[in-house]
Design an enzyme around this catalytic site. Structure first.
Site, mmCIF file in Angstrom:
data_model
loop_
_atom_site.group_PDB
_atom_site.id
_atom_site.type_symbol
_atom_site.label_atom_id
_atom_site.label_comp_id
_atom_site.label_asym_id
_atom_site.label_seq_id
_atom_site.Cartn_x
_atom_site.Cartn_y
_atom_site.Cartn_z
ATOM 1 N N ALA A 208 -8.024 -14.140 -13.641
ATOM 2 C CA ALA A 208 -6.845 -13.327 -13.968
ATOM 3 C C ALA A 208 -7.161 -11.854 -13.746
ATOM 4 O O ALA A 208 -6.795 -10.991 -14.533
ATOM 5 C CB ALA A 208 -6.372 -13.578 -15.395
ATOM 6 N N GLN A 232 -2.918 -15.629 -10.055
ATOM 7 C CA GLN A 232 -1.786 -16.393 -9.542
ATOM 8 C C GLN A 232 -1.531 -16.019 -8.078
ATOM 9 O O GLN A 232 -1.727 -14.862 -7.688
ATOM 10 C CB GLN A 232 -0.537 -16.109 -10.368
ATOM 11 C CG GLN A 232 -0.647 -16.546 -11.819
ATOM 12 C CD GLN A 232 0.587 -16.164 -12.601
ATOM 13 O OE1 GLN A 232 1.599 -16.863 -12.562
ATOM 14 N NE2 GLN A 232 0.520 -15.044 -13.307
ATOM 15 N N ASP A 251 -4.697 -21.579 -10.253
ATOM 16 C CA ASP A 251 -4.264 -21.782 -11.635
ATOM 17 C C ASP A 251 -5.487 -22.010 -12.507
ATOM 18 O O ASP A 251 -6.160 -23.038 -12.390
ATOM 19 C CB ASP A 251 -3.326 -22.992 -11.703
ATOM 20 C CG ASP A 251 -2.739 -23.217 -13.085
ATOM 21 O OD1 ASP A 251 -3.231 -22.597 -14.051
ATOM 22 O OD2 ASP A 251 -1.800 -24.021 -13.201
ATOM 23 N N LYS A 265 -11.658 -10.973 -18.724
ATOM 24 C CA LYS A 265 -11.357 -9.699 -19.380
ATOM 25 C C LYS A 265 -9.899 -9.680 -19.811
ATOM 26 O O LYS A 265 -8.997 -9.782 -19.002
ATOM 27 C CB LYS A 265 -11.626 -8.524 -18.434
ATOM 28 C CG LYS A 265 -11.247 -7.178 -19.033
ATOM 29 C CD LYS A 265 -11.320 -6.059 -18.005
ATOM 30 C CE LYS A 265 -10.738 -4.779 -18.570
ATOM 31 N NZ LYS A 265 -9.271 -4.845 -18.771
ATOM 32 N N HIS A 269 -7.129 -13.652 -25.263
ATOM 33 C CA HIS A 269 -6.259 -13.254 -26.379
ATOM 34 C C HIS A 269 -4.777 -13.478 -26.070
ATOM 35 O O HIS A 269 -3.941 -13.409 -26.974
ATOM 36 C CB HIS A 269 -6.534 -11.810 -26.806
ATOM 37 C CG HIS A 269 -6.038 -10.761 -25.854
ATOM 38 N ND1 HIS A 269 -5.973 -9.432 -26.199
ATOM 39 C CD2 HIS A 269 -5.599 -10.823 -24.564
ATOM 40 C CE1 HIS A 269 -5.506 -8.735 -25.186
ATOM 41 N NE2 HIS A 269 -5.278 -9.554 -24.189
#
Length: 365
Positions: A208, A232, A251, A265, A269
């Protein structure tokens, strides 16, 4: 409380309670004053001026009408009290009356757009209507019997990710990407503090990783490391790399490209424990062929109310509610990190505080 029979101690307690209540009710004013300063570019003007600037000079540079000088003064008075600007006096010459002038402080230097550490996009994103309007629906959300529904979804009828990705060229998506990129520039501090974490790696996947801001900083510090930005497909579609920097679409809930190390990173969360566990297991699989040398590097918040001071704890708890209401994610305490890590099949971990309020968590198979 019966005011007719209250004593001095109770009166003092009531007064302090009122101050505490009102302060938190009106905290939004400080946030919006900061947003106004960011949008006007006050920090940029002072920076370009090269020295503390007087109110008339600042108003002229901002193209404000003379009638707004008093308004500007009152905004700056609050922002100076909050530590964003420093007030001093300047003299125009011998015998001339001294004038009040305003200079930058370390927090306002983070709003200077020409600085590599500029966090203005964070201010813009956090205080954007899309982030704030949902709070009007909080009571309705509390009364709904749907554990998976976020406050954002309850208020808008769609998830934040659906809202963000409706148009790949939308201003909101660009704003979000700019905010993430701005935060990534602060990663330089982490590299200085924890350089040893990345030494000896032959390859790394930034899961990501967006536009690759963090990955590029790692490659700059460790040019021998083969880096992959994994996100993505629509995020990385038009991005080009080189021999040691590759952009791959996919994905993370299905698989993660193999590497010596996987970087997460500001990722876990965003997700609840069930989905975070799935991501971590895929990361473990990605480093499984690397033996004991492989590891997962997590950069996230670790809440520690016993060791952190009050201001730091409040910031982390604020972030926790942001993650809850927007994504159904969470900021985790050490014991929660430990359970998540061990449930994913890892054998050990190490938490190191970095960058003010974040932590770097090394996770080993």
């Amino acid at each position: 409380m019966d005011f007719s029979s209250s004593n001095g101690s109770e009166d003092t307690e009531l007064s302090q309670a009122q101050i505490h209540l009102y302060k938190h009710v009106y905290n939004f004013v400080s946030s919006m004053a900061l947003k106004s300063a960011m949008e006007l570019g006050i920090a940029d003007v002072i920076h370009s001026h090269g020295k503390p600037i007087t109110l008339p000079e600042l108003a002229t540079a901002l193209n404000l009408r003379p009638s707004k000088i008093g308004v500007l003064h009152r905004f700056l008075r609050l922002l100076t009290h909050n530590g964003f600007f420093a007030k001093t006096t300047v003299s125009r010459g011998e015998g001339a009356e001294e004038e009040t002038a305003y200079g930058l402080t370390p927090p306002s230097k983070l709003l200077v757009k020409s600085n590599s550490t500029c966090l203005a996009p964070i201010v813009k994103g956090a205080l954007h209507p899309s982030s704030l309007d949902m709070w009007r629906s909080s009571k309705k959300w509390f009364l709904e019997d749907n554990e998976e529904l976020t406050l954002f979804e309850s208020a808008t009828g769609e998830s934040f990710w659906e809202f963000l990705n409706k148009e790949t060229e939308s201003d909101t998506l660009s704003m979000f990407q700019e905010a993430m990129a701005a935060d990534s520039h602060m990663f330089k501090l982490a590299l200085k503090e924890c350089k040893h974490v990345f030494e000896g790696l032959g390859s790394l996947v930034d899961v990501a990783g967006g536009r690759g801001g963090v990955t590029k900083l790692i490659r700059e510090a460790f040019p021998h490391v083969k880096c992959t930005v994994f996100d993505q497909p629509q995020v990385v579609a038009n991005l080009t790399g080189d021999e040691n920097l590759n952009f791959v679409g996919g994905d993370m809930f299905k698989s993660v490209p193999p590497a010596d190390a996987v970087l997460l990173k500001w990722v876990l969360h965003d997700w609840n424990d069930e989905l975070s566990l799935k991501i971590l297991k895929n990361c473990k699989e990605a480093i499984s062929g690397r033996g004991k040398e492989g590891k997962v590097i997590i950069i996230d918040i670790s809440i520690d109310e016993t060791s952190d001071d009050r201001e730091l704890t409040e910031l982390k708890l604020d972030y926790d509610l942001v993650m809850l209401t927007m994504f159904n994610g969470k900021e985790r305490e050490k014991k929660e990190w430990e359970k998540l890590i061990y449930d994913a099949g890892f054998s050990s971990y190490k938490i190191t505080p970095i960058c003010g309020f974040k932590s770097l968590i090394e996770v080993f198979p």
